[in-house]
Motif scaffolding. Structure first.
Motif, PDB file in Angstrom:
ATOM      1  N   CYS A 188      -6.705   1.966 -16.057  1.00 44.56           N
ATOM      2  CA  CYS A 188      -5.827   0.965 -16.480  1.00 44.56           C
ATOM      3  C   CYS A 188      -5.657  -0.109 -15.210  1.00 44.56           C
ATOM      4  O   CYS A 188      -5.397  -1.243 -15.087  1.00 44.56           O
ATOM      5  CB  CYS A 188      -4.577   1.283 -16.734  1.00 44.56           C
ATOM      6  SG  CYS A 188      -4.502   2.036 -18.464  1.00 44.56           S
ATOM      7  N   GLN A 189      -5.636   0.420 -13.862  1.00 44.82           N
ATOM      8  CA  GLN A 189      -5.363  -0.312 -12.593  1.00 44.82           C
ATOM      9  C   GLN A 189      -6.518  -1.154 -12.395  1.00 44.82           C
ATOM     10  O   GLN A 189      -6.700  -2.330 -12.067  1.00 44.82           O
ATOM     11  CB  GLN A 189      -5.072   0.658 -11.457  1.00 44.82           C
ATOM     12  CG  GLN A 189      -3.799   1.090 -11.219  1.00 44.82           C
ATOM     13  CD  GLN A 189      -2.884  -0.181 -10.862  1.00 44.82           C
ATOM     14  OE1 GLN A 189      -3.043  -1.298 -10.649  1.00 44.82           O
ATOM     15  NE2 GLN A 189      -1.694   0.288 -10.274  1.00 44.82           N
ATOM     16  N   PHE A 249       0.925  -1.177   0.162  1.00 41.84           N
ATOM     17  CA  PHE A 249      -0.043   0.143  -0.017  1.00 41.84           C
ATOM     18  C   PHE A 249       0.797   1.414  -0.027  1.00 41.84           C
ATOM     19  O   PHE A 249       0.571   2.246  -0.758  1.00 41.84           O
ATOM     20  CB  PHE A 249      -0.882  -0.157   1.120  1.00 41.84           C
ATOM     21  CG  PHE A 249      -2.071  -1.063   1.191  1.00 41.84           C
ATOM     22  CD1 PHE A 249      -2.454  -1.599  -0.277  1.00 41.84           C
ATOM     23  CD2 PHE A 249      -2.587  -1.262   2.395  1.00 41.84           C
ATOM     24  CE1 PHE A 249      -3.530  -2.462  -0.074  1.00 41.84           C
ATOM     25  CE2 PHE A 249      -3.702  -2.322   2.320  1.00 41.84           C
ATOM     26  CZ  PHE A 249      -4.114  -2.908   1.234  1.00 41.84           C
ATOM     27  N   ALA A 250       1.786   1.212   0.788  1.00 45.75           N
ATOM     28  CA  ALA A 250       2.943   2.451   0.970  1.00 45.75           C
ATOM     29  C   ALA A 250       3.385   2.458  -0.488  1.00 45.75           C
ATOM     30  O   ALA A 250       3.840   3.817  -0.735  1.00 45.75           O
ATOM     31  CB  ALA A 250       3.953   2.286   2.250  1.00 45.75           C
ATOM     32  N   TRP A 251       3.993   1.350  -0.996  1.00 43.14           N
ATOM     33  CA  TRP A 251       4.696   1.687  -2.283  1.00 43.14           C
ATOM     34  C   TRP A 251       3.816   2.133  -3.354  1.00 43.14           C
ATOM     35  O   TRP A 251       4.524   2.957  -4.128  1.00 43.14           O
ATOM     36  CB  TRP A 251       5.051  -0.006  -2.709  1.00 43.14           C
ATOM     37  CG  TRP A 251       5.888   0.002  -3.920  1.00 43.14           C
ATOM     38  CD1 TRP A 251       5.703  -0.153  -5.151  1.00 43.14           C
ATOM     39  CD2 TRP A 251       7.262   0.603  -4.158  1.00 43.14           C
ATOM     40  NE1 TRP A 251       6.422   0.021  -6.201  1.00 43.14           N
ATOM     41  CE2 TRP A 251       7.672   0.439  -5.555  1.00 43.14           C
ATOM     42  CE3 TRP A 251       8.519   0.810  -3.263  1.00 43.14           C
ATOM     43  CZ2 TRP A 251       8.751   0.430  -6.190  1.00 43.14           C
ATOM     44  CZ3 TRP A 251       9.492   1.183  -3.731  1.00 43.14           C
ATOM     45  CH2 TRP A 251       9.689   0.754  -5.274  1.00 43.14           C
ATOM     46  N   ALA A 288      -6.601  -5.615  -3.838  1.00 45.84           N
ATOM     47  CA  ALA A 288      -6.099  -5.136  -5.148  1.00 45.84           C
ATOM     48  C   ALA A 288      -6.713  -3.702  -5.361  1.00 45.84           C
ATOM     49  O   ALA A 288      -5.875  -2.851  -5.845  1.00 45.84           O
ATOM     50  CB  ALA A 288      -5.864  -5.968  -6.057  1.00 45.84           C
ATOM     51  N   ARG A 289      -7.808  -3.816  -5.351  1.00 46.02           N
ATOM     52  CA  ARG A 289      -8.580  -2.498  -5.517  1.00 46.02           C
ATOM     53  C   ARG A 289      -8.406  -1.449  -4.736  1.00 46.02           C
ATOM     54  O   ARG A 289      -8.402  -0.201  -4.924  1.00 46.02           O
ATOM     55  CB  ARG A 289     -10.080  -2.656  -5.897  1.00 46.02           C
ATOM     56  CG  ARG A 289     -10.438  -3.610  -7.133  1.00 46.02           C
ATOM     57  CD  ARG A 289     -11.891  -3.707  -7.443  1.00 46.02           C
ATOM     58  NE  ARG A 289     -12.303  -4.558  -8.458  1.00 46.02           N
ATOM     59  CZ  ARG A 289     -12.404  -4.013  -9.701  1.00 46.02           C
ATOM     60  NH1 ARG A 289     -11.764  -2.839  -9.828  1.00 46.02           N
ATOM     61  NH2 ARG A 289     -12.589  -5.015 -10.555  1.00 46.02           N
ATOM     62  N   LYS A 290      -8.356  -1.951  -3.363  1.00 48.10           N
ATOM     63  CA  LYS A 290      -8.074  -0.965  -2.444  1.00 48.10           C
ATOM     64  C   LYS A 290      -6.651  -0.339  -2.627  1.00 48.10           C
ATOM     65  O   LYS A 290      -6.598   1.030  -2.301  1.00 48.10           O
ATOM     66  CB  LYS A 290      -8.107  -1.499  -1.123  1.00 48.10           C
ATOM     67  CG  LYS A 290      -7.948  -0.522   0.012  1.00 48.10           C
ATOM     68  CD  LYS A 290      -7.959  -1.185   1.621  1.00 48.10           C
ATOM     69  CE  LYS A 290      -7.882  -0.347   2.726  1.00 48.10           C
ATOM     70  NZ  LYS A 290      -8.086  -1.014   3.814  1.00 48.10           N
ATOM     71  N   ALA A 350       2.859  -4.799  -7.982  1.00 43.52           N
ATOM     72  CA  ALA A 350       2.165  -4.661  -6.632  1.00 43.52           C
ATOM     73  C   ALA A 350       0.671  -5.154  -6.428  1.00 43.52           C
ATOM     74  O   ALA A 350       0.361  -5.868  -5.624  1.00 43.52           O
ATOM     75  CB  ALA A 350       2.252  -3.246  -5.963  1.00 43.52           C
ATOM     76  N   THR A 351      -0.118  -4.447  -7.464  1.00 42.74           N
ATOM     77  CA  THR A 351      -1.438  -4.886  -7.227  1.00 42.74           C
ATOM     78  C   THR A 351      -1.787  -6.358  -7.677  1.00 42.74           C
ATOM     79  O   THR A 351      -2.707  -6.836  -7.158  1.00 42.74           O
ATOM     80  CB  THR A 351      -2.409  -4.092  -8.290  1.00 42.74           C
ATOM     81  OG1 THR A 351      -1.905  -3.906  -9.590  1.00 42.74           O
ATOM     82  CG2 THR A 351      -2.394  -2.467  -7.517  1.00 42.74           C
ATOM     83  N   GLN A 352      -1.154  -6.969  -8.572  1.00 46.74           N
ATOM     84  CA  GLN A 352      -1.139  -8.176  -8.963  1.00 46.74           C
ATOM     85  C   GLN A 352      -0.751  -9.264  -8.071  1.00 46.74           C
ATOM     86  O   GLN A 352      -1.260 -10.311  -7.926  1.00 46.74           O
ATOM     87  CB  GLN A 352      -0.422  -8.377 -10.402  1.00 46.74           C
ATOM     88  CG  GLN A 352      -0.967  -7.982 -11.472  1.00 46.74           C
ATOM     89  CD  GLN A 352      -0.534  -8.083 -12.904  1.00 46.74           C
ATOM     90  OE1 GLN A 352       0.666  -8.607 -12.919  1.00 46.74           O
ATOM     91  NE2 GLN A 352      -1.144  -7.939 -13.795  1.00 46.74           N
TER      92      GLN A 352
END
Length: 232
Positions: A139-140, A31-33, A82-84, A69-71
């Motif tokens: 895109c995310q 999250f921080a990244w 991931a959406r958060k 990171a989201t993946q």
């Protein structure tokens, strides 16, 4: 060759950082990244360089690291998490745009030496960040949806949602980055660069995303293994 070396080194360093942060700080670290990488990438993207014979903006690898990171979160923690994280990155980008514009409202003193540089860099920030946030949001969420959708299809086909992680990672990223490359570069830089330069930047950026997509696959497997070993 210095640009090429630096570009390849940045892939190793930034993806390594994502893995390290996930290992040490778990999902909170990612999250921080997301927030940090989004802000820095929106500054870095203003720099145009030549590497591997093509013009490209910097920031591509940092942006790609946010998709990694989201993946990781999508694979290990679920689509909701991931959406958060994606929304956190979007919020950070918007906050950066507002705060950076506040800096330009101050009247500099006679001894100020950075005022002109600040104006040059951050006067373009609203447009860059505005386009970036809009395209980033599209895109995310597209990437998160595609990744989760392909994972469900894999589970239905093979009875195991863990199968073919490399396939859903690369397919989701490569489709998403076509959309990202075209929308972002034309939205952010049309009227600033020539059409020839814009097309060159789009091609260069997408080629970088192909490489970064392939290179982030080992990091994704490492993070999934860490999750399973830890039993969390």
């Amino acid at each position: 060759m210095i640009n090429e070396v630096l570009l390849m080194a940045s892939i190793v360093v930034l993806y390594g950082a994502v893995v390290f942060i996930y290992k040490v700080f778990d999902k909170e670290g990612l999250f921080a990244w997301m927030a940090l990488a989004t802000v820095i990438a929106n500054i870095e993207v203003l720099r145009v360089v030549n590497a591997f014979g093509i013009e490209q903006t910097l920031g591509n690898v940092l942006f790609a690291s946010t998709f990694l990171a989201t993946q990781i979160l999508n694979e290990n923690e679920g689509q909701k998490t991931a959406r958060k994280a994606a929304w956190l990155g979007i919020t950070a980008g918007l906050a950066f745009a507002v705060i950076s514009q506040g800096w330009l409202l101050y009247e500099p003193s006679g001894s100020d030496w950075a005022g002109d540089a600040f104006s040059t860099i951050f006067s373009i920030t609203p447009r860059i960040v505005g386009v970036s946030v809009a395209v980033y949001a599209i895109c995310q969420h597209l990437d998160v949806w595609l990744f989760a959708r392909i994972k469900k299809l894999t589970e239905k086909r093979y009875g195991d949602s863990g199968k073919h992680l490399w396939f859903r990672n690369n397919l989701a990223t490569l489709i998403t980055q076509i959309v990202n490359t075209v929308l972002y570069n034309f939205g952010a830089f049309a009227g600033i660069y020539s059409w020839h330069t814009l097309l060159s930047i789009c091609l260069g950026s997408y080629l970088v995303f192909i490489v970064t997509s392939l290179c982030d696959t080992p990091a994704l497997y490492i993070c999934r293994r860490m999750k399973r070993v830890n039993g969390n």
